[in-house]
Design a protein around this motif. Structure first.
Motif, mmCIF file in Angstrom:
data_model
loop_
_atom_site.group_PDB
_atom_site.id
_atom_site.type_symbol
_atom_site.label_atom_id
_atom_site.label_comp_id
_atom_site.label_asym_id
_atom_site.label_seq_id
_atom_site.Cartn_x
_atom_site.Cartn_y
_atom_site.Cartn_z
ATOM 1 N N ARG A 137 69.219 3.099 11.807
ATOM 2 C CA ARG A 137 67.700 3.107 12.160
ATOM 3 C C ARG A 137 66.479 3.423 11.338
ATOM 4 N N TYR A 138 65.426 3.160 11.524
ATOM 5 C CA TYR A 138 64.225 3.504 10.707
ATOM 6 C C TYR A 138 64.155 5.015 10.217
ATOM 7 N N SER A 139 64.690 5.777 11.253
ATOM 8 C CA SER A 139 64.472 7.262 11.232
ATOM 9 C C SER A 139 65.772 7.663 10.185
ATOM 10 N N ASP A 140 66.541 6.960 9.906
ATOM 11 C CA ASP A 140 67.791 7.285 8.911
ATOM 12 C C ASP A 140 67.525 6.587 7.525
ATOM 13 N N TRP A 141 67.169 5.241 7.829
ATOM 14 C CA TRP A 141 67.043 4.735 6.357
ATOM 15 C C TRP A 141 65.882 5.219 5.626
ATOM 16 N N SER A 142 64.850 5.794 6.455
ATOM 17 C CA SER A 142 63.612 6.152 5.778
ATOM 18 C C SER A 142 63.685 7.399 5.139
ATOM 19 N N ARG A 143 64.813 7.990 5.173
ATOM 20 C CA ARG A 143 65.076 9.530 4.570
ATOM 21 C C ARG A 143 66.275 9.449 3.531
ATOM 22 N N SER B 211 68.474 9.351 0.452
ATOM 23 C CA SER B 211 68.426 9.622 -0.815
ATOM 24 C C SER B 211 69.747 9.466 -1.616
ATOM 25 N N LYS B 212 70.032 9.666 -2.958
ATOM 26 C CA LYS B 212 71.155 9.461 -3.673
ATOM 27 C C LYS B 212 72.338 10.313 -2.847
ATOM 28 N N GLN B 213 72.073 11.434 -2.569
ATOM 29 C CA GLN B 213 73.045 12.182 -1.830
ATOM 30 C C GLN B 213 73.892 11.551 -0.727
ATOM 31 N N HIS B 214 73.122 10.492 -0.280
ATOM 32 C CA HIS B 214 73.917 9.835 1.150
ATOM 33 C C HIS B 214 74.555 8.662 0.630
ATOM 34 N N ILE B 215 74.784 8.363 -0.656
ATOM 35 C CA ILE B 215 75.522 7.434 -1.197
ATOM 36 C C ILE B 215 76.882 7.740 -1.748
ATOM 37 N N ILE B 216 77.973 7.593 -1.307
ATOM 38 C CA ILE B 216 79.071 7.985 -1.537
ATOM 39 C C ILE B 216 79.766 7.021 -2.275
ATOM 40 N N SER B 217 80.568 6.995 -3.276
ATOM 41 C CA SER B 217 81.509 6.037 -4.062
ATOM 42 C C SER B 217 82.931 6.199 -3.351
ATOM 43 N N VAL C 225 77.034 4.571 2.889
ATOM 44 C CA VAL C 225 76.114 5.439 3.103
ATOM 45 C C VAL C 225 76.691 6.501 4.203
ATOM 46 N N SER C 226 76.481 7.729 3.935
ATOM 47 C CA SER C 226 77.014 8.467 4.720
ATOM 48 C C SER C 226 75.906 9.612 5.176
ATOM 49 N N ILE C 227 75.642 9.476 6.580
ATOM 50 C CA ILE C 227 74.453 10.276 6.834
ATOM 51 C C ILE C 227 74.837 10.912 8.395
ATOM 52 N N GLU D 40 69.558 11.036 12.571
ATOM 53 C CA GLU D 40 68.401 12.030 13.077
ATOM 54 C C GLU D 40 68.611 11.683 14.869
ATOM 55 N N LYS D 41 68.539 10.742 15.367
ATOM 56 C CA LYS D 41 68.924 10.418 16.772
ATOM 57 C C LYS D 41 70.230 10.707 17.198
#
Length: 180
Positions: free
Chosen positions: A21-27, A29-35, A42-44, A47-48
């Motif tokens: 969702r917009y509310s998630d991709w718009s925030r 950061s590098k911390q959300h990308i996990i190898s 993307v691990s997040i 928000e909704k």
């Protein structure tokens, strides 16, 4: 496209590749990308979600397709977030303009009921473009690729499979056309 519209296109495509969702991709950061070895996700925490109110945290993990990684790399280190961000209303306005420029101009008839009476309206297809359409695109294409409904439910962060089932109807229509 102008620089602003190119950024909107990139963010929209990223959402098509991830289903966020917009509310998630718009925030993001590098911390959300996990190898995860040979791939990244993307691990997040969406928000909704009702999980915050219920004090149970629900995390969504979505594998990053190569095209999504390319978009992240394009803006690497240039922004505070991983992707270009502007107000969702402005993004939706730009998406409609991009759709018009791309020739997505088939006429679509819609029905709106006012006081129980139908009112018919005809609009160009590009007027329906919005940031949320990217999420629908991800879901529909995933099902068309054969991703099981339960897997898609988890990727989208849905609590109830009935919500995800909306996309299965669209895919059934596609299946019928392919068979016929």
């Amino acid at each position: 496209l102008s620089e602003s519209m190119s950024k909107v296109r990139d963010a929209f495509l990223f959402a098509c590749y991830t289903g966020l969702r917009y509310s998630d991709w718009s925030r993001l950061s590098k911390q959300h990308i996990i190898s995860k070895g040979t791939y990244s996700v993307v691990s997040i925490i969406p928000e909704k979600t009702n999980s915050l109110a219920q004090k149970s945290i629900k995390r969504v993990e979505v594998p990053l397709l190569p095209e999504a990684l390319e978009i992240i790399e394009k803006y690497n280190g240039q922004l505070k977030t991983l992707l270009p961000v502007m107000a969702n209303q402005k993004i939706n306005e730009y998406l409609k303009h991009i759709g018009m420029m791309a020739g997505i101009d088939d006429l679509i008839e819609t029905v709106v009921y006012k006081n129980g009476k139908p009112s018919y309206n005809v609009q160009h297809k590009y007027t329906f473009l919005s940031s949320h359409i990217a999420r629908h695109t991800y879901a529909t294409l995933s099902l068309m690729k054969g991703v099981p409904l339960e897997v898609l439910k988890r990727a989208l962060g849905h609590s109830d499979i009935k919500v995800t089932m909306v996309y299965a109807k669209i895919v059934d229509e596609y299946k019928d056309r392919v068979i016929l």
